[in-house]
Design a protein around this motif. Structure first.
Motif, PDB file in Angstrom:
ATOM      1  N   LYS A   1       2.391   2.053  -3.597  1.00 45.60           N
ATOM      2  CA  LYS A   1       1.262   2.100  -4.119  1.00 45.60           C
ATOM      3  C   LYS A   1       0.811   3.891  -4.686  1.00 45.60           C
ATOM      4  O   LYS A   1       0.656   4.720  -5.078  1.00 45.60           O
ATOM      5  CB  LYS A   1      -0.324   1.731  -4.169  1.00 45.60           C
ATOM      6  CG  LYS A   1      -1.509   2.060  -5.103  1.00 45.60           C
ATOM      7  CD  LYS A   1      -1.372   2.573  -6.537  1.00 45.60           C
ATOM      8  CE  LYS A   1      -0.951   0.368  -6.649  1.00 45.60           C
ATOM      9  NZ  LYS A   1      -1.295   0.939  -8.372  1.00 45.60           N
TER      10      LYS A   1
ATOM     11  N   GLN B   1       0.748  -1.491   0.088  1.00 42.01           N
ATOM     12  CA  GLN B   1       0.317  -0.343  -0.017  1.00 42.01           C
ATOM     13  C   GLN B   1       1.607   1.265   0.006  1.00 42.01           C
ATOM     14  O   GLN B   1       0.489   2.093  -0.479  1.00 42.01           O
ATOM     15  CB  GLN B   1      -0.990  -0.099   1.563  1.00 42.01           C
ATOM     16  CG  GLN B   1      -1.954  -1.071   1.377  1.00 42.01           C
ATOM     17  CD  GLN B   1      -2.946  -1.105   2.262  1.00 42.01           C
ATOM     18  OE1 GLN B   1      -2.265  -1.180   3.773  1.00 42.01           O
ATOM     19  NE2 GLN B   1      -4.526  -1.526   2.178  1.00 42.01           N
TER      20      GLN B   1
ATOM     21  N   LYS C   1      -5.484   0.865   7.777  1.00 40.59           N
ATOM     22  CA  LYS C   1      -5.446  -0.470   8.804  1.00 40.59           C
ATOM     23  C   LYS C   1      -6.497   0.239   9.887  1.00 40.59           C
ATOM     24  O   LYS C   1      -7.492  -0.532  10.714  1.00 40.59           O
ATOM     25  CB  LYS C   1      -4.252  -1.384   9.435  1.00 40.59           C
ATOM     26  CG  LYS C   1      -3.998  -1.608   7.516  1.00 40.59           C
ATOM     27  CD  LYS C   1      -2.834  -3.021   8.455  1.00 40.59           C
ATOM     28  CE  LYS C   1      -1.980  -2.427   8.468  1.00 40.59           C
ATOM     29  NZ  LYS C   1      -0.585  -3.587   8.895  1.00 40.59           N
TER      30      LYS C   1
ATOM     31  N   PRO D   1      -9.164   0.615  -9.222  1.00 45.71           N
ATOM     32  CA  PRO D   1     -10.891  -0.176  -8.927  1.00 45.71           C
ATOM     33  C   PRO D   1     -10.518  -0.114  -7.563  1.00 45.71           C
ATOM     34  O   PRO D   1      -9.091  -0.396  -6.363  1.00 45.71           O
ATOM     35  CB  PRO D   1      -9.728  -1.415  -9.523  1.00 45.71           C
ATOM     36  CG  PRO D   1      -8.541  -1.257 -10.279  1.00 45.71           C
ATOM     37  CD  PRO D   1      -8.288   0.272 -10.129  1.00 45.71           C
ATOM     38  N   GLU D   2     -11.336   0.009  -6.556  1.00 40.20           N
ATOM     39  CA  GLU D   2     -11.429  -0.066  -5.303  1.00 40.20           C
ATOM     40  C   GLU D   2     -10.687  -1.121  -4.531  1.00 40.20           C
ATOM     41  O   GLU D   2      -9.945  -0.913  -3.626  1.00 40.20           O
ATOM     42  CB  GLU D   2     -12.964  -0.930  -5.046  1.00 40.20           C
ATOM     43  CG  GLU D   2     -13.351  -0.736  -3.339  1.00 40.20           C
ATOM     44  CD  GLU D   2     -14.969  -0.745  -3.172  1.00 40.20           C
ATOM     45  OE1 GLU D   2     -15.044  -0.631  -1.585  1.00 40.20           O
ATOM     46  OE2 GLU D   2     -15.713  -1.591  -4.210  1.00 40.20           O
ATOM     47  N   SER D   3      -9.854  -2.623  -5.341  1.00 39.70           N
ATOM     48  CA  SER D   3      -9.336  -3.199  -4.573  1.00 39.70           C
ATOM     49  C   SER D   3      -7.482  -3.206  -4.404  1.00 39.70           C
ATOM     50  O   SER D   3      -7.220  -3.148  -3.508  1.00 39.70           O
ATOM     51  CB  SER D   3      -9.194  -4.533  -5.275  1.00 39.70           C
ATOM     52  OG  SER D   3      -9.092  -4.660  -7.206  1.00 39.70           O
ATOM     53  N   GLU D   4      -7.744  -2.097  -5.427  1.00 40.86           N
ATOM     54  CA  GLU D   4      -6.497  -1.229  -5.534  1.00 40.86           C
ATOM     55  C   GLU D   4      -5.932  -0.374  -4.733  1.00 40.86           C
ATOM     56  O   GLU D   4      -4.994   0.339  -4.568  1.00 40.86           O
ATOM     57  CB  GLU D   4      -5.584  -1.376  -7.200  1.00 40.86           C
ATOM     58  CG  GLU D   4      -5.575  -2.509  -7.910  1.00 40.86           C
ATOM     59  CD  GLU D   4      -5.155  -2.131  -9.280  1.00 40.86           C
ATOM     60  OE1 GLU D   4      -5.221  -1.538  -9.254  1.00 40.86           O
ATOM     61  OE2 GLU D   4      -5.389  -3.147 -10.167  1.00 40.86           O
ATOM     62  N   ARG D   5      -6.723   0.027  -3.965  1.00 47.57           N
ATOM     63  CA  ARG D   5      -7.080   1.814  -2.868  1.00 47.57           C
ATOM     64  C   ARG D   5      -6.657   1.280  -1.776  1.00 47.57           C
ATOM     65  O   ARG D   5      -6.404   1.010  -1.512  1.00 47.57           O
ATOM     66  CB  ARG D   5      -8.641   2.649  -2.579  1.00 47.57           C
ATOM     67  CG  ARG D   5      -9.161   2.827  -5.072  1.00 47.57           C
ATOM     68  CD  ARG D   5     -10.376   3.019  -4.097  1.00 47.57           C
ATOM     69  NE  ARG D   5     -11.357   3.443  -5.275  1.00 47.57           N
ATOM     70  CZ  ARG D   5     -12.441   2.934  -5.658  1.00 47.57           C
ATOM     71  NH1 ARG D   5     -13.102   2.985  -4.377  1.00 47.57           N
ATOM     72  NH2 ARG D   5     -13.056   3.105  -6.270  1.00 47.57           N
TER      73      ARG D   5
ATOM     74  N   GLN E   1      -5.957   1.402   1.374  1.00 47.32           N
ATOM     75  CA  GLN E   1      -6.939   2.176   2.993  1.00 47.32           C
ATOM     76  C   GLN E   1      -6.729   1.599   3.985  1.00 47.32           C
ATOM     77  O   GLN E   1      -5.580   0.432   4.455  1.00 47.32           O
ATOM     78  CB  GLN E   1      -8.707   1.173   2.478  1.00 47.32           C
ATOM     79  CG  GLN E   1      -9.555   2.218   2.056  1.00 47.32           C
ATOM     80  CD  GLN E   1      -9.489   3.499   1.042  1.00 47.32           C
ATOM     81  OE1 GLN E   1      -9.306   4.545   2.848  1.00 47.32           O
ATOM     82  NE2 GLN E   1     -10.302   3.805   0.460  1.00 47.32           N
TER      83      GLN E   1
END
Length: 281
Positions: free
Chosen positions: A150, A147, A251, A243-247, A249
């Protein structure tokens, strides 16, 4: 038996907190007074005191206001999990402090040995490594290595070289910075949802206050600098298109929610009204 109520000053003295703290907790919807007098003065109850003591206990243990709000909303179900996480974080800090103490002891021995030529470079190097580890440790609590990579990739494409240099000049983003941002933006996100759920008019005093706080936070980050403002806009645009899975976020904390169509319409209308009344940024 009649219920007993306390005015703000009395309640603050009873709980050993400031009146400013009580007003802030009311504003962020952590603790609101049970009643008001006909003249509009706040009145707190014994139940409010119990809730406040719970809030203060969690805050003493190092919980953020967002984490405390979650505990209050979910009840005791998630408390063991959150306590375990907080305990792990404190154990990490204790391990770091143990390392600091050992480093200081070695430095003391170095001085006591009375060496004419003091080579402080190893000590300085240890301190640098510790600072880097501490920076990485708190970031790892929020984001996985993937993350973080990214987010760095998004930042590199969103901000100009000039903007990146200005951000770097501010120094590293610390855990205290992250916690403060979580609390401030957590309120912005939750308050927007609350206003919409309550059917608030975008022109209402509450909605316009929400716009004012949101603008102030953006202003604090950009400082009115066009390069930083443009970079932030690019960052959010790139993030929203992932895509939502790649954002990436976090923990912990409120995360980076994307507005629904309803929230976007409300925000746009409230901003337009604010601009008509107060002008642009």
């Amino acid at each position: 038996m009649a219920l007993r109520y306390y005015y703000t000053g009395q309640f603050a003295a009873l709980a050993a907190v400031s009146e400013r703290t009580l007003r802030y907790y009311d504003r962020v919807h952590l603790l609101s007074p049970s009643h008001y007098t006909e003249a509009g003065y706040r009145l707190y109850s014994e139940q409010d005191l119990a809730r406040l003591q719970y809030i203060l206990a969690l805050k003493f243990l190092g919980f953020s206001l967002d984490a405390i709000r979650e505990c209050l909303q979910t009840g005791p179900q998630r408390l063991p999990e959150m306590l375990a996480l907080q305990k792990a974080m404190l154990n990490d800090k204790r391990a770091q402090m143990d390392l600091v103490i050992k480093t200081i002891e070695r430095a003391e021995q170095h001085v006591l040995d009375g060496e004419e030529s003091h080579d402080w470079e190893p000590l300085v190097q240890v301190i640098r490594v510790m600072q880097m580890e501490q920076q990485n440790d708190w970031q790892n609590k929020y984001f996985s290595p993937e993350q973080r990579a990214k987010m760095e990739e998004i930042s590199q494409s969103a901000y100009s070289e000039e903007a990146r240099q200005k951000l770097a000049a501010r120094g590293p983003w610390t855990e205290a910075d992250q916690q403060r941002a979580d609390e401030q933006w957590g309120w912005v996100f939750s308050e927007q949802r609350r206003l919409i759920a309550a059917g608030a008019d975008p022109a209402s005093t509450e909605a316009q206050h929400w716009v004012s706080v949101r603008r102030d936070l953006l202003q604090q980050f950009t400082g009115g600098d066009p390069a930083l403002a443009a970079g932030l806009g690019n960052w959010m645009k790139t993030f929203s298109e992932l895509p939502e899975s790649e954002r990436p976020q976090p923990k912990l904390g409120p995360g980076i929610p994307l507005m629904s169509d309803e929230e976007r319409i409300f925000s746009k209308r409230a901003e337009e009204i604010y601009t008509q009344q107060h002008g642009e940024y």
